[in-house]
Each structure stands twice: as structure tokens, then as C-alpha cells.
Design a protein around this motif. Structure first.
Motif, PDB file in Angstrom:
ATOM      1  N   ALA A 288      10.939   2.310  -7.795  1.00 16.55           N
ATOM      2  CA  ALA A 288      11.867   3.257  -8.174  1.00 16.55           C
ATOM      3  C   ALA A 288      11.562   4.729  -8.640  1.00 16.55           C
ATOM      4  N   GLY A 289       9.941   4.804  -8.964  1.00 16.27           N
ATOM      5  CA  GLY A 289       9.435   6.008  -9.455  1.00 16.27           C
ATOM      6  C   GLY A 289      10.032   6.366 -10.650  1.00 16.27           C
ATOM      7  N   GLY A 290      10.494   7.713 -10.896  1.00 20.38           N
ATOM      8  CA  GLY A 290      11.113   8.147 -12.002  1.00 20.38           C
ATOM      9  C   GLY A 290      12.581   7.813 -12.193  1.00 20.38           C
ATOM     10  N   ALA A 291      13.208   7.206 -11.178  1.00 19.99           N
ATOM     11  CA  ALA A 291      14.382   6.556 -11.260  1.00 19.99           C
ATOM     12  C   ALA A 291      14.810   5.436 -11.859  1.00 19.99           C
ATOM     13  N   GLY A 292      13.812   4.718 -12.559  1.00 25.46           N
ATOM     14  CA  GLY A 292      14.006   3.361 -13.003  1.00 25.46           C
ATOM     15  C   GLY A 292      15.098   3.114 -14.042  1.00 25.46           C
ATOM     16  N   TYR A 293      15.300   4.020 -14.776  1.00 22.01           N
ATOM     17  CA  TYR A 293      16.656   3.755 -15.758  1.00 22.01           C
ATOM     18  C   TYR A 293      17.631   4.034 -15.296  1.00 22.01           C
ATOM     19  N   GLN A 294      17.750   5.250 -14.442  1.00 20.75           N
ATOM     20  CA  GLN A 294      18.910   5.761 -14.041  1.00 20.75           C
ATOM     21  C   GLN A 294      19.693   4.938 -12.673  1.00 20.75           C
TER      22      GLN A 294
ATOM     23  N   ASP B 238       0.799  -1.155  -0.072  1.00 19.50           N
ATOM     24  CA  ASP B 238      -0.084  -0.143  -0.034  1.00 19.50           C
ATOM     25  C   ASP B 238       0.811   1.233  -0.053  1.00 19.50           C
ATOM     26  N   LYS B 239       2.347   1.061  -0.003  1.00 20.39           N
ATOM     27  CA  LYS B 239       2.991   2.319   0.124  1.00 20.39           C
ATOM     28  C   LYS B 239       3.170   2.744  -1.559  1.00 20.39           C
ATOM     29  N   VAL B 240       3.077   1.767  -2.533  1.00 21.56           N
ATOM     30  CA  VAL B 240       2.972   2.039  -3.856  1.00 21.56           C
ATOM     31  C   VAL B 240       2.083   2.897  -4.371  1.00 21.56           C
ATOM     32  N   TYR B 241       2.271   3.880  -5.270  1.00 21.92           N
ATOM     33  CA  TYR B 241       1.374   4.681  -5.720  1.00 21.92           C
ATOM     34  C   TYR B 241       1.664   5.362  -7.405  1.00 21.92           C
ATOM     35  N   PRO B 242       0.765   5.471  -8.164  1.00 22.91           N
ATOM     36  CA  PRO B 242       1.395   6.132  -9.306  1.00 22.91           C
ATOM     37  C   PRO B 242       1.610   7.383  -9.395  1.00 22.91           C
ATOM     38  N   GLY B 243       2.783   7.874  -9.899  1.00 21.97           N
ATOM     39  CA  GLY B 243       3.061   9.164 -10.272  1.00 21.97           C
ATOM     40  C   GLY B 243       2.940   9.641 -11.595  1.00 21.97           C
ATOM     41  N   ARG B 244       1.683   9.952 -11.960  1.00 24.45           N
ATOM     42  CA  ARG B 244       1.482  10.167 -13.542  1.00 24.45           C
ATOM     43  C   ARG B 244       2.309  11.381 -13.930  1.00 24.45           C
ATOM     44  N   GLY B 245       2.872  10.952 -15.492  1.00 29.59           N
ATOM     45  CA  GLY B 245       3.662  11.800 -16.186  1.00 29.59           C
ATOM     46  C   GLY B 245       3.265  11.986 -17.214  1.00 29.59           C
ATOM     47  N   GLN B 246       2.916  13.302 -18.098  1.00 32.64           N
ATOM     48  CA  GLN B 246       2.400  13.337 -19.533  1.00 32.64           C
ATOM     49  C   GLN B 246       3.762  14.155 -20.365  1.00 32.64           C
TER      50      GLN B 246
ATOM     51  N   ILE C 270       4.870  13.923 -32.691  1.00 29.65           N
ATOM     52  CA  ILE C 270       4.635  12.515 -33.023  1.00 29.65           C
ATOM     53  C   ILE C 270       3.525  11.832 -32.266  1.00 29.65           C
ATOM     54  N   ARG C 271       3.367  12.186 -30.820  1.00 25.88           N
ATOM     55  CA  ARG C 271       2.507  11.499 -30.152  1.00 25.88           C
ATOM     56  C   ARG C 271       2.581  12.166 -28.893  1.00 25.88           C
ATOM     57  N   HIS C 272       1.284  12.125 -28.079  1.00 29.51           N
ATOM     58  CA  HIS C 272       1.205  12.518 -26.609  1.00 29.51           C
ATOM     59  C   HIS C 272       1.147  11.355 -25.769  1.00 29.51           C
ATOM     60  N   ASN C 273       1.974  11.301 -24.973  1.00 32.68           N
ATOM     61  CA  ASN C 273       2.151   9.973 -24.082  1.00 32.68           C
ATOM     62  C   ASN C 273       1.817  10.399 -22.672  1.00 32.68           C
ATOM     63  N   VAL C 274       1.241   9.340 -21.866  1.00 30.72           N
ATOM     64  CA  VAL C 274       1.110   9.350 -20.502  1.00 30.72           C
ATOM     65  C   VAL C 274       1.603   8.146 -19.885  1.00 30.72           C
ATOM     66  N   GLY C 275       2.509   8.337 -18.888  1.00 27.09           N
ATOM     67  CA  GLY C 275       2.879   7.024 -18.114  1.00 27.09           C
ATOM     68  C   GLY C 275       2.592   7.036 -16.625  1.00 27.09           C
ATOM     69  N   LEU C 276       2.664   5.984 -15.927  1.00 22.34           N
ATOM     70  CA  LEU C 276       2.453   5.946 -14.432  1.00 22.34           C
ATOM     71  C   LEU C 276       3.678   5.545 -13.810  1.00 22.34           C
ATOM     72  N   ARG C 277       4.543   6.504 -13.083  1.00 26.53           N
ATOM     73  CA  ARG C 277       5.613   6.011 -12.484  1.00 26.53           C
ATOM     74  C   ARG C 277       5.492   5.264 -11.174  1.00 26.53           C
ATOM     75  N   PRO C 278       6.158   4.118 -11.177  1.00 28.54           N
ATOM     76  CA  PRO C 278       5.909   3.292 -10.115  1.00 28.54           C
ATOM     77  C   PRO C 278       6.702   3.808  -8.594  1.00 28.54           C
ATOM     78  N   SER C 279       5.981   4.701  -8.139  1.00 25.56           N
ATOM     79  CA  SER C 279       6.468   5.231  -6.820  1.00 25.56           C
ATOM     80  C   SER C 279       6.221   4.712  -5.840  1.00 25.56           C
ATOM     81  N   ARG C 280       6.910   4.982  -4.659  1.00 24.95           N
ATOM     82  CA  ARG C 280       6.713   4.202  -3.413  1.00 24.95           C
ATOM     83  C   ARG C 280       7.173   5.286  -2.298  1.00 24.95           C
ATOM     84  N   GLU C 281       6.128   5.231  -1.242  1.00 25.50           N
ATOM     85  CA  GLU C 281       6.524   6.108  -0.044  1.00 25.50           C
ATOM     86  C   GLU C 281       7.714   5.372   0.806  1.00 25.50           C
ATOM     87  N   GLY C 282       8.632   6.221   1.074  1.00 22.54           N
ATOM     88  CA  GLY C 282       9.847   5.926   1.774  1.00 22.54           C
ATOM     89  C   GLY C 282      11.049   5.314   0.790  1.00 22.54           C
ATOM     90  N   GLY C 283      10.527   5.370  -0.559  1.00 19.53           N
ATOM     91  CA  GLY C 283      11.516   4.990  -1.507  1.00 19.53           C
ATOM     92  C   GLY C 283      11.479   3.588  -2.057  1.00 19.53           C
TER      93      GLY C 283
END
Length: 355
Positions: free
Chosen positions: A330-336, A212-220, A298-311
């Protein structure tokens, strides 16, 4: 050791976290690894975060040695890949970051080390430099630049799969509703000794996990064919507290314009008004984007970052079915942070199976 004698591992999730974890496990030559996921590279679905990511290395970590280690390990590995494997879709690119006066005062925790004049990675990234007022647009009080990297997910994710296949790793589409089911999905047909849980945002809905600490961080974002001379990042914007401004040029062409970070927002539909605000803000900091007076969208995108309270959650758990090593949030740090988090996974797998 023959594959029959190697411990059998199932990696659940085929996003950047799952594929990277599987690859590092396979490279050890100690395990018989299989990957299963509801979605695989090539799929585009709002539940499958990795294809929608801006996907670069632009660390926002501040005062966290664990997360710094993840980013540090990843930077070194993607620098190697960019040099030795150009087919992977990783591109060296200059980063320019600007700080607004309001953000310097607010010290927004989402911005992390970007508010430091000399962040932790200053001595690690080539050509790091603090910008002078004359080198910044009007209205910004602080700025840095350094050399970094950007991914093209639509090239990089299939490349990861190709690397897995070359190591004999099976990658298959499978859906499970409970973490315990994953133990039965090793490609050998035999029960797995251990499962690596890389379900990202869906960790909040997966039976046996239900975090229940996981939540979407919507990005457009807006994907355009135009080319930007660098990657840009601004610490905030005046349009809304949950909107951001960033520009990421990609290998093989195209530039991502962003964006926003809307907590607990599952809406997959692009907001046309936000898209216009994104475009306006990006053109203000990089007017060179417009070629012949227009943007080629080219395209309009929406993605949901897999964020989590506490990291992020990177830890091992003993269950009745066997060991589970978690790697998600990892939220927005998935690749890095991907190679750093996967390195931690390999360490935890070794500890779990040794016990």
C-alpha cells in the motif's frame, strides 16, 4: 458454528494491514483466526512500518476505481470509530492542501488527485472547499480544504489488538522464512486452511513470495510536542525532488512534520540536514507551530513505506499447502486504505474457501 468447525486462518503480519484484515475476518464469525508477526504493536524496528507512519486519511488516488473504493470504505469506517470509539486514537482534523505552480506543470504522479481542483472525494468529505488566492500563502496557485482524520499509531495499533482479543483472536510473535511455514502456526495447533499474507515491505524477502516489485519508500519525519491547528500538505518542495512537506497533528498530543519519499533507500538513520529543511518548510506554511519561539522536538523518525510497482497486491493464490490471500504494497496509503483493502481480503477469503 463452533470454533472447531470453522475454517482456520493465519494472518501473517501484525501491522495495520494484518491487524485490520484479521479484525474484519473475525467480525464475520465464520473463521477461526490467528495472527502471527515478527513484530507486534509496541515494537519499534525499521522493518516494522506501521508505528512510524504519519497515519492519516489524505487521499492521493487519481483515476483508479479500486483504490478509490479502498479509501472510500476506510473513510466511512474511521469516521464511525472516531465518533463511537474515542479510545482508538483517531482524531477528526481539518485538512489544508496547497499546490505549487511547478507541480501543476509537472503533474507528478505521486501527487495523484491533489492536483485536481475538485478530486474524486470532494462530494464525500464534509466541508470540502476550493481555496481562493486570498486564502492561500504567497506562491501557491491552487488549494483545497476538507474534514478528515488522523491516527496516533502508538494508540491505534494496540487498540486493534484489544479488539482482536475480544473476538477470541490469538496474536503472537512468530518469525517465518517461507510463506508455507505460516500454515503450521495456527493457535489451535492444527494446520490452517488459508494464510493471509500481510508482510508489507518484507514481502520482497519472504520465501515463496519474493515480490521484486516491492521496494522501500523511505520517509523521514520530526515529531514535536507543538500543536498545529490543521493537517497541511504541499504538493512538492524546491529543496529536492524526493522531499515533501506535510504536517499531521495527532490525538493525545504531538505533531508529525515531514518529510520525504526516497525510493529504494533502506537507510534507517535520520539525516540532520534534511531534518532542518523539514522544520523550515513546515514553519513557513504553519508559523503557529512555534510556541514561545521554539519547537519542542521529541524524536527524529525514519520509516520505510511498503511500496510496490503497479500498486498494492490484493489477490488470492492457490498453493500446494493451501490458499494464500495477499494484502501488501500500500505504500504511504496503509492507514487510509486499511479497511477497504481488508474488506477486499474478506471477499477473497470467502471465494477461496468456497472453491
Amino acid at each position: 458454528m463452533t470454533s472447531e468447525l470453522k475454517p482456520k486462518i493465519v494472518v501473517l503480519g501484525a501491522g495495520v494491514a494484518g491487524l485490520t484484515s484479521a479484525l474484519l475476518l473475525a467480525r464475520t464469525n465464520l473463521y477461526d483466526v490467528s495472527v502471527i508477526g515478527k513484530f507486534l504493536p509496541g515494537d519499534l524496528d525499521i522493518e516494522y512500518t506501521s508505528p512510524w507512519a504519519g497515519a492519516n486519511w489524505m487521499s492521493f488516488v487519481k483515476d483508479d476505481e479500486v483504490l478509490e473504493r479502498y479509501d472510500r470504505i476506510t473513510y466511512a469506517e474511521i469516521a464511525r470509530l472516531a465518533k463511537e470509539h474515542p479510545e482508538a486514537g483517531i482524531w477528526p482534523k481539518k485538512v489544508i492542501e496547497y499546490v505549487r505552480a511547478d507541480d501543476l506543470i509537472k503533474n507528478n504522479p505521486l501527487l495523484g488527485g491533489l492536483l485536481d481542483a475538485r478530486p474524486w472525494f470532494a462530494d464525500m468529505t464534509p466541508n470540502f472547499k476550493q481555496l481562493t488566492p486570498a486564502e492561500m500563502p504567497k506562491g501557491y496557485v491552487q488549494g483545497i480544504t476538507y474534514d478528515s482524520y488522523c491516527f496516533n499509531p502508538l494508540i491505534y495499533l494496540p487498540w486493534l489488538v484489544s479488539q482482536l482479543l475480544s473476538h477470541g483472536v490469538s496474536v503472537r510473535a512468530r518469525t517465518v522464512s517461507h510463506i508455507s511455514e505460516a500454515f503450521a502456526h495456527h493457535a489451535s495447533g492444527q494446520p490452517a486452511h488459508l494464510v493471509v499474507n500481510c508482510t508489507g515491505l518484507m514481502a520482497c524477502r519472504l520465501g515463496g513470495v519474493m515480490d521484486d516489485k516491492v521496494y522501500p519508500g523511505r520517509g523521514q519525519t520530526v515529531l514535536v510536542r507543538n500543536h498545529a491547528p490543521a493537517m497541511y500538505d504541499i504538493t512538492g518542495c524546491s529543496d529536492a525532488d524526493d522531499e515533501l512537506t506535510y504536517i499531521m497533528s495527532r490525538p493525545a498530543g504531538g505533531t508529525i512534520l515531514g518529510g520525504c519519499y526516497q525510493k529504494d533507500n533502506w537507510n534507517a538513520t535520520p539525516d540532520p540536514n534534511m531534518a532542518q529543511r523539514i522544520i523550515r518548510r513546515c514553519l513557513e506554511i504553519c508559523p503557529e507551530l512555534e510556541s514561545e519561539g521554539k519547537l519542542d522536538i521529541i524524536r527524529h523518525n525514519v520509516g520505510l513505506r511498503p511500496s510496490r510497482e503497479g500498486g498494492p497486491r490484493v489477490e488470492k493464490e492457490k498453493r500446494e499447502e493451501g490458499w494464500v490471500v495477499h494484502n501488501y504494497g500500500a505504500g504511504g496509503a496503509g492507514y487510509q486504505s486499511s479497511y477497504g483493502m481488508a474488506t477486499h481480503v474478506v471477499e477473497l477469503v470467502g471465494e477461496a474457501l468456497a472453491s
